[in-house]
Design an enzyme around this catalytic site. Sequence first.
Site, PDB file in Angstrom:
ATOM      1  N   GLU A 128      -9.707  -1.898   5.282  1.00 20.78           N
ATOM      2  CA  GLU A 128     -10.361  -1.479   6.479  1.00 20.78           C
ATOM      3  C   GLU A 128     -11.523  -2.395   6.829  1.00 20.78           C
ATOM      4  O   GLU A 128     -12.278  -2.857   5.824  1.00 20.78           O
ATOM      5  CB  GLU A 128     -10.592   0.144   6.382  1.00 20.78           C
ATOM      6  CG  GLU A 128      -9.405   0.843   6.259  1.00 20.78           C
ATOM      7  CD  GLU A 128      -8.672   1.323   7.574  1.00 20.78           C
ATOM      8  OE1 GLU A 128      -8.533   0.177   8.532  1.00 20.78           O
ATOM      9  OE2 GLU A 128      -8.506   2.350   7.986  1.00 20.78           O
ATOM     10  N   ASP A 153       0.875  -1.287   0.061  1.00 22.12           N
ATOM     11  CA  ASP A 153      -0.119  -0.085  -0.036  1.00 22.12           C
ATOM     12  C   ASP A 153       0.767   1.317  -0.107  1.00 22.12           C
ATOM     13  O   ASP A 153       2.131   1.315   0.146  1.00 22.12           O
ATOM     14  CB  ASP A 153      -1.081  -0.007   1.067  1.00 22.12           C
ATOM     15  CG  ASP A 153      -0.448  -0.469   2.568  1.00 22.12           C
ATOM     16  OD1 ASP A 153       0.941  -0.534   2.594  1.00 22.12           O
ATOM     17  OD2 ASP A 153      -0.885  -0.621   3.395  1.00 22.12           O
ATOM     18  N   ASN A 194      -7.276  -2.577  14.377  1.00 24.35           N
ATOM     19  CA  ASN A 194      -8.605  -3.126  13.834  1.00 24.35           C
ATOM     20  C   ASN A 194      -8.889  -4.178  12.943  1.00 24.35           C
ATOM     21  O   ASN A 194      -9.750  -4.511  12.512  1.00 24.35           O
ATOM     22  CB  ASN A 194      -9.261  -1.701  13.466  1.00 24.35           C
ATOM     23  CG  ASN A 194      -8.847  -1.264  12.068  1.00 24.35           C
ATOM     24  OD1 ASN A 194      -7.923  -2.015  11.485  1.00 24.35           O
ATOM     25  ND2 ASN A 194      -9.248  -0.144  11.313  1.00 24.35           N
ATOM     26  N   HIS A 249      -7.159  -4.664  10.122  1.00 21.09           N
ATOM     27  CA  HIS A 249      -6.675  -4.281   8.762  1.00 21.09           C
ATOM     28  C   HIS A 249      -5.371  -4.965   8.409  1.00 21.09           C
ATOM     29  O   HIS A 249      -4.546  -5.110   8.864  1.00 21.09           O
ATOM     30  CB  HIS A 249      -6.965  -2.985   8.416  1.00 21.09           C
ATOM     31  CG  HIS A 249      -5.754  -1.881   8.794  1.00 21.09           C
ATOM     32  ND1 HIS A 249      -5.787  -0.612   8.947  1.00 21.09           N
ATOM     33  CD2 HIS A 249      -4.646  -2.238   8.864  1.00 21.09           C
ATOM     34  CE1 HIS A 249      -4.806  -0.148   9.435  1.00 21.09           C
ATOM     35  NE2 HIS A 249      -3.663  -1.002   9.257  1.00 21.09           N
TER      36      HIS A 249
HETATM   37  C1  GLP Z   1      -0.463   0.478   8.589  1.00 20.00           C
HETATM   38  C2  GLP Z   1      -0.150  -0.254   7.215  1.00 20.00           C
HETATM   39  C3  GLP Z   1      -0.254  -1.949   7.838  1.00 20.00           C
HETATM   40  C4  GLP Z   1       0.326  -2.233   8.885  1.00 20.00           C
HETATM   41  C5  GLP Z   1      -0.272  -1.380   9.904  1.00 20.00           C
HETATM   42  C6  GLP Z   1       0.265  -2.003  11.484  1.00 20.00           C
HETATM   43  O1  GLP Z   1      -1.860   0.855   8.626  1.00 20.00           O
HETATM   44  N1  GLP Z   1      -0.744  -0.010   6.201  1.00 20.00           N
HETATM   45  O2  GLP Z   1       0.241  -2.452   6.484  1.00 20.00           O
HETATM   46  O3  GLP Z   1      -0.011  -3.728   8.939  1.00 20.00           O
HETATM   47  O4  GLP Z   1      -0.100   0.003   9.856  1.00 20.00           O
HETATM   48  O5  GLP Z   1       1.205  -1.092  11.673  1.00 20.00           O
HETATM   49  P1  GLP Z   1       2.363  -1.192  12.838  1.00 20.00           P
HETATM   50  O6  GLP Z   1       3.060  -2.496  12.660  1.00 20.00           O
HETATM   51  O7  GLP Z   1       2.949  -0.211  13.031  1.00 20.00           O
HETATM   52  O8  GLP Z   1       1.197  -1.572  14.136  1.00 20.00           O
END
Ligand code: GLP
Length: 249
Positions: free
Chosen positions: A143, A67, A136, A138
């Site tokens: 989402e 993404d 959440n 995702h």
């Molecule tokens: C972002 C990314 C996700 C990732 C998520 C969790 O929203 N788009 O791909 O898994 O963050 O991030 P973290 O690893 O910092 O908790």
Amino acid sequence: MKLYREKNYEAMSRRAANLMAAEIIKKPNCVLGLATGSTPVGVYRELVKKNREGDISFKEVETVNLDEYRGLSADHEQSYRYFMQTNFFDWINIRPEKTHVPDGLASDAEAECASYDALIASLGGADLQLLGLGRNGHIGFNEPGPSFIKETHVVRLTQNTIDVNARFFASADEVPREAITMGIGSIMAARRLLVVASGEEKADAVYQAICGPITPECQASILQLHHDVVFVCDEAALTKVYEAGGSLC
Ligand code: GLP
């Protein structure tokens, strides 16, 4: 589904890096699906080490990222392209042209999404897709919502995600409201999925993903249907799974 329970973040990172390294050794020209966020930083650090020590080479590896924020340029410090360069690509022997991240500045976002799907298809899909989990549930930026969207698409970020990701920006106002994300179809089409999660703040998402009902309200729950999914979690991230008996997995 396979579940690795690791003592802490460092052990989680080493385990996941070893599984990715094994994939590269088995298939030097593999296609790796990559993820951003703070969780995979340690995995990338371990892979850089293995590359520098000569244990693995990225010369023939091709990568597709999950993404990118809309509206951020590749050199914006919070763009996912910038994240990938500074945490990983700049430190390994990968060919720059073999690294792919959606273009957050594309003026025609729909066309960008379609060409990203065409690119993934032309590569034959990912051999291994690395995934983090949002609090959440995702995956990428898919989402919670009424459905699973298969294709790469533009997504409006939920307030929850904006608030959680605000820690990387000067304020929540600066967090982009939209992103381009690989869809659930491309993620599920990867031949192997490797999910990393660390910390108690992920315990609920991990529990819902592994043990909960399969519902688009927790996008990661669909991973239960994949034939080769590996979760690598630290103990804190698994607290709810083990409270529930653990044997569920
Ligand atoms: C972002 C990314 C996700 C990732 C998520 C969790 O929203 N788009 O791909 O898994 O963050 O991030 P973290 O690893 O910092 O908790």
